[in-house]
Design a protein around this motif. Structure first.
Motif, PDB file in Angstrom:
ATOM      1  N   ASP A  10       0.799  -1.039   0.326  1.00 23.87           N
ATOM      2  CA  ASP A  10       0.375  -0.344   0.316  1.00 23.87           C
ATOM      3  C   ASP A  10       1.197   0.833   0.003  1.00 23.87           C
ATOM      4  O   ASP A  10       0.238   2.323  -0.812  1.00 23.87           O
ATOM      5  N   GLN A 108      -2.815  10.641   8.959  1.00 22.96           N
ATOM      6  CA  GLN A 108      -4.182   9.929   9.486  1.00 22.96           C
ATOM      7  C   GLN A 108      -4.235   9.925  11.006  1.00 22.96           C
ATOM      8  O   GLN A 108      -3.014   9.473  12.040  1.00 22.96           O
ATOM      9  N   THR A 111      -5.776   7.265  15.130  1.00 25.10           N
ATOM     10  CA  THR A 111      -5.385   5.870  14.402  1.00 25.10           C
ATOM     11  C   THR A 111      -3.967   5.189  15.312  1.00 25.10           C
ATOM     12  O   THR A 111      -2.662   5.817  15.096  1.00 25.10           O
ATOM     13  N   ARG A 128      -0.922  -2.941  11.544  1.00 30.69           N
ATOM     14  CA  ARG A 128      -2.480  -3.483  12.400  1.00 30.69           C
ATOM     15  C   ARG A 128      -3.147  -2.203  13.019  1.00 30.69           C
ATOM     16  O   ARG A 128      -2.054  -1.842  13.788  1.00 30.69           O
ATOM     17  N   ASP A 131      -8.429  -0.744  14.564  1.00 34.07           N
ATOM     18  CA  ASP A 131     -10.321  -0.623  14.505  1.00 34.07           C
ATOM     19  C   ASP A 131      -9.852  -1.964  13.696  1.00 34.07           C
ATOM     20  O   ASP A 131     -10.890  -1.926  12.680  1.00 34.07           O
ATOM     21  N   ARG A 133      -7.894  -1.795  10.786  1.00 32.62           N
ATOM     22  CA  ARG A 133      -7.711  -1.999   9.606  1.00 32.62           C
ATOM     23  C   ARG A 133      -5.468  -2.414   9.672  1.00 32.62           C
ATOM     24  O   ARG A 133      -5.606  -2.658  10.450  1.00 32.62           O
ATOM     25  N   GLU A 134      -5.938  -2.721   8.121  1.00 31.31           N
ATOM     26  CA  GLU A 134      -4.395  -3.467   8.340  1.00 31.31           C
ATOM     27  C   GLU A 134      -3.684  -2.671   7.062  1.00 31.31           C
ATOM     28  O   GLU A 134      -4.697  -2.193   5.474  1.00 31.31           O
ATOM     29  N   ILE A 135      -2.093  -2.168   6.880  1.00 28.96           N
ATOM     30  CA  ILE A 135      -1.920  -1.960   5.568  1.00 28.96           C
ATOM     31  C   ILE A 135      -0.300  -2.476   5.399  1.00 28.96           C
ATOM     32  O   ILE A 135      -0.004  -2.390   6.963  1.00 28.96           O
TER      33      ILE A 135
END
Length: 546
Positions: A10, A108, A111, A128, A131, A133-135
């Motif tokens: 990403d 962001q 986060t 990770r 919340d 989410r993972e990138i």
């Protein structure tokens, strides 16, 4: 440098933390074409300056060298107002930097990072968030700061107190009304020393619980004039270069002589002159061995004790405020803005909890010996799990499932120049453990610029993995220990509980958390690593293809 983003990742780089480090890193990594994301768990930019909003919070470095030098636009357009900027002014500065350099679009907030796991096959970090989410990213950089992981004292009954309770690093954004209230303060490091004179005039009763007194270098806080700013703008590069080449990262003249090389009268005159100049001028410009020679350090100690006796009217209070079990520079030196004079107020009470420790906190207050001090508000300024706390509070998982936390437990605190750790490829630290004792803005900027050059070099030479070699870690821990033990901070039988050694955190191993050999020497080592082709950062020798 071409963008290295691939469909399987990403981002090229993810930076954790949106304070001074995060902003400098984002700017410099974007400059070389890396698609970079900065994440921060807080609701605003600023890092420690967003979090620390307690009364009296300000820099202890002067405005002229507590800022970035890399943006001429920021230098020309920003105007400081105080010699030692308040926390609010520093926060305004960082927001100005973010806006002027158009950094917000790649930040962001709100986060929180829970973990970052390295995939050796893909050479990718999976980050990770809380919340879910993972990138993914090739490079992972910590900009989480050295003084961010707050600690509370282990005192019985802590949760039973029925009044208001605050930690200096979790101060409400809208402030706290302390007027007319009975207030207790536990913790007298740099934060507590700033809090005392700020709130003392407005509270009804003030109980200051002291375990270890400090050698506070008092100073004054004049307004910055238009002429001051004009001079700064004209000489900015010169001032920054002076700070970058100073052991402590300040734009001051390094002292040339030992305190033992002059007679008593001359020594007193020099001490007096630098005391009147204020703050770190006393620590840095009097003599060159106040941090390394116990006899010289003790001469400075007795001078400061004499100043305490001059300022504080009550001899018993002055005596309690005067350190005796360690000498000047045995702990990180704090600056003061009327700290000692605050104890001349009749309603300010210094409570010695070294000889008779706090035994409990009750619903009504704090018990010391047979006395219960009833209070309405209890403030903790009990410091931080410094240098390593933020890095071990989340799961940073390198090769073979080993966390950075476990590595440092099993092997001891190890890194190469505080930048990289073996077993954690393409993971970098801004102000990591074992980086210099310094005015931190200087090594933050120099570190971001070093990393920028290193990653350009890696791309040009086909190097896919940057990772400290075991040999470099062994060398750097030995150098860090050698220089640390050459200071008065490391003194058998006469030592303060300094966070530089981890002594302020129960159970934390005693290891030098910071490099004491001087910021200028540290930068020489960084430049040498660069000149050597980063060989001490190439554990994966096969990555070098030329």
């Amino acid at each position: 440098m071409s963008n290295s983003l691939t469909p399987s990742r990403d981002y090229d780089a993810v930076v954790i933390g949106a304070g001074f480090s995060g902003l400098a890193l984002l700017h410099h990594l974007r400059e070389i074409g890396l698609r970079t994301l900065v994440v921060d768990g807080e609701a605003g930019i600023g890092g420690t300056w967003w979090v620390n909003r307690y009364p009296g919070v300000r820099t202890d470095s002067e405005y002229s060298y507590y800022s970035f030098s890399f943006s001429k636009e920021v230098r020309e357009e920003w105007t400081w107002t105080e010699r030692y900027p308040s926390g609010g002014e520093v926060l305004d500065y960082l927001n100005f930097v973010a806006d002027r350099l158009d950094l917000r679009k790649d930040i962001q907030l709100n986060t929180w990072v829970e973990s970052a796991v390295y995939d050796d096959t893909a050479n990718t970090w999976m980050v990770r968030f809380a919340d879910g989410r993972e990138i993914t990213t090739k490079y992972l950089v910590s900009g989480m700061g050295v003084l961010s992981q707050a600690i509370y004292p282990d005192i019985a009954g802590l949760d039973t107190f029925a009044g208001e309770k605050y930690h200096s690093s979790h101060w409400p954004k809208d402030g706290v009304d302390l007027k007319g209230k009975r207030v207790g303060l536990i913790g007298l490091g740099a934060s507590g020393i700033q809090i005392v004179p700020r709130i003392a005039p407005e509270v009804a009763e003030f109980f200051v619980f002291q375990r270890t007194p400090n050698y506070v270098v008092e100073t004054s806080n004049e307004a910055v004039t238009a002429d001051d700013m004009a001079y700064l703008r004209e000489h900015y590069d010169e001032i920054y270069e002076k700070a970058a080449n100073h052991p402590f990262g300040v734009a001051m003249e390094p002292a040339q002589y030992s305190a033992l090389e002059v007679d008593d009268e001359t020594r007193r005159e020099i001490f007096e002159s630098k005391w009147n100049q204020g703050g770190f001028h006393f620590a840095n410009e009097c003599f060159n061995d106040l941090a390394s020679n116990h006899e010289s350090s003790e001469l400075a100690s007795e001078f400061i004790r004499s100043k305490i006796r001059e300022i504080v009217k009550d001899p018993a209070t002055a005596d309690l405020l005067s350190p005796k079990n360690y000498s000047f520079n045995g702990k990180r030196v704090p600056t003061g803005h009327g700290y000692y004079a605050a104890f001349n107020l009749d309603h300010v009470h210094l409570i010695d909890v070294a000889g008779t420790p706090i035994s409990a906190i009750t619903e009504k207050g704090v018990i010391v010996g047979d006395t219960e001090y009833e209070i309405d508000v209890l403030i903790f300024a009990t410091g931080f799990d410094a240098m390593t706390g933020t890095l071990t509070n989340i799961d940073i998982v390198g090769r073979n499932g080993v966390t950075l936390r476990d590595k440092w437990v099993d092997e001891g605190l190890r890194s190469n120049l505080g930048i990289s750790a073996h077993g954690f490829p393409n993971f970098f630290m801004s102000l990591g453990p074992q980086t210099p004792y310094s005015n931190l803005v200087v090594p933050i900027q120099l570190g971001a610029q070093w990393l920028q050059r290193a990653l350009v070099w890696a791309a040009e030479n086909g190097v896919e993995r940057f990772e400290a070699t075991p040999e470099s870690e062994s060398w750097w821990v030995e150098e860090t220990e050698r220089t640390g033990k050459a200071t008065v901070m490391y003194s058998e039988g006469k030592k303060a509980k300094a966070w530089f050694l981890g002594d302020n955190v129960p159970g934390k191993p005693e290891e030098f958390q910071v490099y004491m050999g001087g910021g200028h020497v540290y930068q020489q080592y960084c430049r040498q690593a660069e000149a050597d082709g980063y060989t001490s950062f190439l554990a994966d020798k096969g990555a070098l293809t030329h």
